[in-house]
Design a protein around this motif. Structure first.
Motif, mmCIF file in Angstrom:
data_model
loop_
_atom_site.group_PDB
_atom_site.id
_atom_site.type_symbol
_atom_site.label_atom_id
_atom_site.label_comp_id
_atom_site.label_asym_id
_atom_site.label_seq_id
_atom_site.Cartn_x
_atom_site.Cartn_y
_atom_site.Cartn_z
ATOM 1 N N HIS A 161 -100.956 -44.427 37.250
ATOM 2 C CA HIS A 161 -100.904 -44.962 35.900
ATOM 3 C C HIS A 161 -99.499 -44.817 35.354
ATOM 4 O O HIS A 161 -98.884 -43.757 35.491
ATOM 5 C CB HIS A 161 -101.897 -44.226 34.998
ATOM 6 N N VAL A 162 -98.966 -45.851 34.753
ATOM 7 C CA VAL A 162 -97.625 -45.850 34.202
ATOM 8 C C VAL A 162 -97.710 -45.772 32.688
ATOM 9 O O VAL A 162 -98.406 -46.560 32.049
ATOM 10 C CB VAL A 162 -96.860 -47.130 34.618
ATOM 11 N N GLN A 163 -97.018 -44.818 32.114
ATOM 12 C CA GLN A 163 -96.996 -44.682 30.662
ATOM 13 C C GLN A 163 -95.640 -45.108 30.142
ATOM 14 O O GLN A 163 -94.605 -44.621 30.609
ATOM 15 C CB GLN A 163 -97.285 -43.240 30.253
ATOM 16 N N VAL B 56 -88.730 -45.904 28.339
ATOM 17 C CA VAL B 56 -88.495 -45.175 29.577
ATOM 18 C C VAL B 56 -89.552 -45.565 30.595
ATOM 19 O O VAL B 56 -90.751 -45.515 30.309
ATOM 20 C CB VAL B 56 -88.516 -43.659 29.336
ATOM 21 N N ALA B 57 -89.093 -45.960 31.782
ATOM 22 C CA ALA B 57 -90.021 -46.369 32.845
ATOM 23 C C ALA B 57 -89.344 -46.197 34.190
ATOM 24 O O ALA B 57 -88.122 -46.080 34.273
ATOM 25 C CB ALA B 57 -90.432 -47.830 32.662
ATOM 26 N N SER B 58 -90.124 -46.189 35.243
ATOM 27 C CA SER B 58 -89.577 -46.121 36.590
ATOM 28 C C SER B 58 -90.484 -46.886 37.542
ATOM 29 O O SER B 58 -91.642 -47.149 37.233
ATOM 30 C CB SER B 58 -89.432 -44.664 37.045
ATOM 31 N N LYS C 290 -84.113 -45.825 31.693
ATOM 32 C CA LYS C 290 -84.204 -46.220 30.293
ATOM 33 C C LYS C 290 -83.805 -47.677 30.140
ATOM 34 O O LYS C 290 -82.734 -48.094 30.594
ATOM 35 C CB LYS C 290 -83.295 -45.354 29.431
ATOM 36 N N ILE C 291 -84.694 -48.439 29.519
ATOM 37 C CA ILE C 291 -84.422 -49.848 29.241
ATOM 38 C C ILE C 291 -84.179 -49.977 27.746
ATOM 39 O O ILE C 291 -85.019 -49.596 26.940
ATOM 40 C CB ILE C 291 -85.593 -50.746 29.671
ATOM 41 N N LYS D 184 -93.592 -54.566 34.848
ATOM 42 C CA LYS D 184 -94.206 -55.285 35.967
ATOM 43 C C LYS D 184 -93.859 -54.507 37.211
ATOM 44 O O LYS D 184 -92.700 -54.189 37.444
ATOM 45 C CB LYS D 184 -93.664 -56.714 36.023
ATOM 46 N N MET D 185 -94.846 -54.225 38.044
ATOM 47 C CA MET D 185 -94.658 -53.258 39.113
ATOM 48 C C MET D 185 -94.560 -53.864 40.505
ATOM 49 O O MET D 185 -94.627 -53.135 41.495
ATOM 50 C CB MET D 185 -95.786 -52.230 39.079
#
Length: 119
Positions: free
Chosen positions: A1-3, A23-25, A71-72, A94-95
């Motif tokens: 799960h991506v938060q 913030v995402a990865s 960080k976007i 989008k993964m």
């Protein structure tokens, strides 16, 4: 799960400036969307993991999307915020795959949103 967690919203006068961050990865594409009261959600800007960017016409030349590690950031150029930029802003991830753009159906995960008010 991506938060995804957005930050940086707030209230500002026309011509002012705000920076939104998310913030995402592990993404292949990140997008910023906004939704004003009574209007449909619209894609504002998107950035692919390889750095290719796209913007909707209403913000082209005024906003910039960038990525730095996880960080976007979305920020206006030249203090160019307008009252019509008032909306709830969402980041989305989008993964997989190469497609990247302004259609909300492309994205797998969404943040809760951060309010931007320009008066």
């Amino acid at each position: 799960h991506v938060q995804l967690v957005e930050s940086g919203g707030g209230s500002v006068q026309a011509g002012g400036s705000l920076r939104l961050s998310c913030v995402a990865s592990g993404y292949t594409c990140m997008g910023w969307f906004r939704q004003a009261p009574g209007k449909e959600r619209e894609g504002v800007a998107a950035i692919r993991a390889d750095g290719i960017t796209s913007y909707t016409d209403s913000v082209k030349g005024r906003f910039t999307i960038s990525q730095d590690n996880a960080k976007i950031t979305l920020y206006p150029q030249m203090n160019s915020l307008k009252p019509e930029d008032t909306a709830m802003y969402y980041c989305a991830a989008k993964m997989g795959g190469l497609a990247c753009g302004h259609k909300s159906s492309l994205y797998d995960y969404w943040g809760q949103g951060t309010q931007v008010t320009v008066s």
